[in-house]
Design an enzyme around this catalytic site. Structure first.
Site, PDB file in Angstrom:
ATOM      1  N   ARG A  56       0.948  -1.463  15.181  1.00 50.54           N
ATOM      2  CA  ARG A  56       0.873  -1.036  16.588  1.00 50.54           C
ATOM      3  C   ARG A  56      -0.366  -0.181  16.789  1.00 50.54           C
ATOM      4  NH1 ARG A  56       5.105  -3.523  19.514  1.00 50.54           N
ATOM      5  NH2 ARG A  56       6.907  -3.630  18.131  1.00 50.54           N
ATOM      6  N   ASN A  66      -6.407   5.264   8.087  1.00 52.21           N
ATOM      7  CA  ASN A  66      -5.969   3.872   8.094  1.00 52.21           C
ATOM      8  C   ASN A  66      -6.707   3.125   6.995  1.00 52.21           C
ATOM      9  OD1 ASN A  66      -4.728   1.454   9.105  1.00 52.21           O
ATOM     10  ND2 ASN A  66      -6.678   0.923  10.078  1.00 52.21           N
ATOM     11  N   ASN A 105       0.838  -1.213   0.000  1.00 47.21           N
ATOM     12  CA  ASN A 105       0.000   0.000   0.000  1.00 47.21           C
ATOM     13  C   ASN A 105       0.865   1.254   0.000  1.00 47.21           C
ATOM     14  OD1 ASN A 105      -3.045  -0.395   0.146  1.00 47.21           O
ATOM     15  ND2 ASN A 105      -2.282  -1.975   1.531  1.00 47.21           N
ATOM     16  N   HIS A 124      -8.156  -0.755   6.133  1.00 51.16           N
ATOM     17  CA  HIS A 124      -8.447  -2.042   6.772  1.00 51.16           C
ATOM     18  C   HIS A 124      -9.091  -2.964   5.725  1.00 51.16           C
ATOM     19  CE1 HIS A 124      -9.433  -4.850   9.952  1.00 51.16           C
ATOM     20  NE2 HIS A 124     -10.596  -5.000   9.354  1.00 51.16           N
ATOM     21  N   GLU A 132      -7.118  -2.338  -2.788  1.00 49.81           N
ATOM     22  CA  GLU A 132      -6.590  -1.325  -1.857  1.00 49.81           C
ATOM     23  C   GLU A 132      -5.627  -0.362  -2.537  1.00 49.81           C
ATOM     24  OE1 GLU A 132      -5.071  -3.711   1.488  1.00 49.81           O
ATOM     25  OE2 GLU A 132      -6.913  -3.159   2.547  1.00 49.81           O
TER      26      GLU A 132
HETATM   27  C1  GRF Z   1      -3.380  -4.339   4.077  1.00 48.79           C
HETATM   28  O1  GRF Z   1      -4.252  -5.365   3.741  1.00 48.79           O
HETATM   29  C2  GRF Z   1      -4.089  -3.304   4.905  1.00 48.79           C
HETATM   30  O2  GRF Z   1      -5.472  -3.259   4.669  1.00 48.79           O
HETATM   31  C3  GRF Z   1      -3.850  -3.768   6.317  1.00 48.79           C
HETATM   32  O3  GRF Z   1      -2.565  -4.328   6.300  1.00 48.79           O
HETATM   33  C4  GRF Z   1      -2.249  -4.781   4.997  1.00 48.79           C
HETATM   34  C5  GRF Z   1      -0.941  -4.143   4.643  1.00 48.79           C
HETATM   35  O4  GRF Z   1      -0.382  -4.682   3.479  1.00 48.79           O
HETATM   36  N1  GRF Z   1      -4.000  -2.676   7.241  1.00 48.79           N
HETATM   37  P1  GRF Z   1       0.861  -4.007   2.818  1.00 48.79           P
HETATM   38  O5  GRF Z   1       1.988  -3.983   3.838  1.00 48.79           O
HETATM   39  O6  GRF Z   1       0.489  -2.628   2.412  1.00 48.79           O
HETATM   40  O7  GRF Z   1       1.206  -4.860   1.629  1.00 48.79           O
END
Ligand code: GRF
Length: 288
Positions: free
Chosen positions: A85, A101, A11, A103, A168
């Site tokens: 965290r 954030n 992400n 999720h 995402e």
């Molecule tokens: C993602 O699925 C996000 O929704 C969650 O943690 C994961 C992080 O994946 N909070 P990455 O490290 O961005 O590949």
């Protein structure tokens, strides 16, 4: 913007790509991780963005150092992307409205961990991801944007995770654009209307927040109450009377999900509403 990440950082990569140095809306200037091995740090450095490992010697120490760095680098928006965290109520309170954030579920369903496994076990046919303002609960803050993907027969948690991640990588930059353009704000930004917004179910609240932010951006502050009333106590025909209110709800839906049928409807809105509706969509959909 600063990104906090604990792991592989896919992400983060999408955010770095969407908001490189010099981007007119905003740029990612700092990446912080509590994990020295996080691949996220390498991704940032690979793109010439400052990336620091801050050891987790307790929440207080970590947050103290993080706050100092955010102030020094003049950060306006903090993006959590796989940051494992929990931040303290004091930190969250200080950054509320400027802390997002992502999720991997359709919140308020499936907060917490092991989401894809639980979604499969429950026999869901659809899942998705949510970008939300962080508040003091776990995965409970006001929703900015959600995206949906199907759960397919034979899916494993890994397959589902990969599908949700692809979603995402589009969803998070789009949600950030919404926030940077002032088209998504937390309920508290609407002063006396905040309690009514907070009383709405989370997904309707998300729609209302975008519609109200749009009306405000269009200088139609006078219609906020009417729009909220139409959302809270829908009466057939009522509230849809004002073309600006209708345009705001249509645009709010379209910002979340650009359905061709709704786009056609927006193109047929009367002037002067059509221009601002189409303009908002264009600004959010285009990467620049
Ligand atoms: C993602 O699925 C996000 O929704 C969650 O943690 C994961 C992080 O994946 N909070 P990455 O490290 O961005 O590949």
């Amino acid at each position: 913007m600063a990104v906090f990440a604990s792991g592989r950082g896919t992400n983060l990569e999408a955010l770095l790509q969407a908001f490189p140095q010099g981007h007119p809306l905003g740029e990612v200037v700092l990446v912080l991780s509590d994990n020295p091995e996080a691949f996220a740090l390498e991704r940032a450095r690979g793109r010439g963005v400052e990336a620091l490992f801050l050891p987790w010697r307790g929440r207080r120490a970590f947050e103290g150092e993080a706050l100092a760095l955010l102030a020094e680098r003049r950060v306006d928006l903090v993006l959590l992307a796989g940051f494992l965290r929990l931040l303290s109520p004091a930190f969250v309170g200080r950054w509320y409205g400027r802390l997002l954030n992502i999720h991997p579920s359709l919140l308020p369903d499936y907060p917490g961990l092991r989401v894809h496994q639980r979604v499969l076990q429950a026999g869901e046919r659809e899942t998705g991801s949510t970008v939300h303002f962080v508040d003091q609960g776990m995965d409970t803050g006001p929703i900015v944007l959600q995206g949906r993907v199907p759960v397919l027969p034979g899916d494993t948690p890994e397959l589902l995770e990969r599908r949700v991640l692809r979603l995402e990588h589009r969803l998070y930059p789009k949600a950030v654009r919404l926030v940077l353009l002032g088209l998504a704000r937390p309920p508290e930004a609407f002063g006396p209307l905040a309690p009514s917004l907070l009383a709405l179910p989370p997904r309707e609240r998300a729609l209302g927040l975008k519609a109200l932010a749009l009306l405000r951006a269009w200088g139609r502050e006078d219609l906020l109450g009417e729009a909220l009333q139409a959302l809270a106590a829908p009466q057939p025909g009522e509230g849809g009377r004002d073309p600006w209110v209708r345009g705001a709800f249509l645009a709010a839906h379209l910002l979340a999900c650009p359905h061709p049928a709704l786009k056609e409807e927006a193109a047929e809105l009367p002037e002067p509403v059509r221009g601002p509706v189409l303009g908002a969509l264009k600004r959010v959909e285009s990467p620049l």
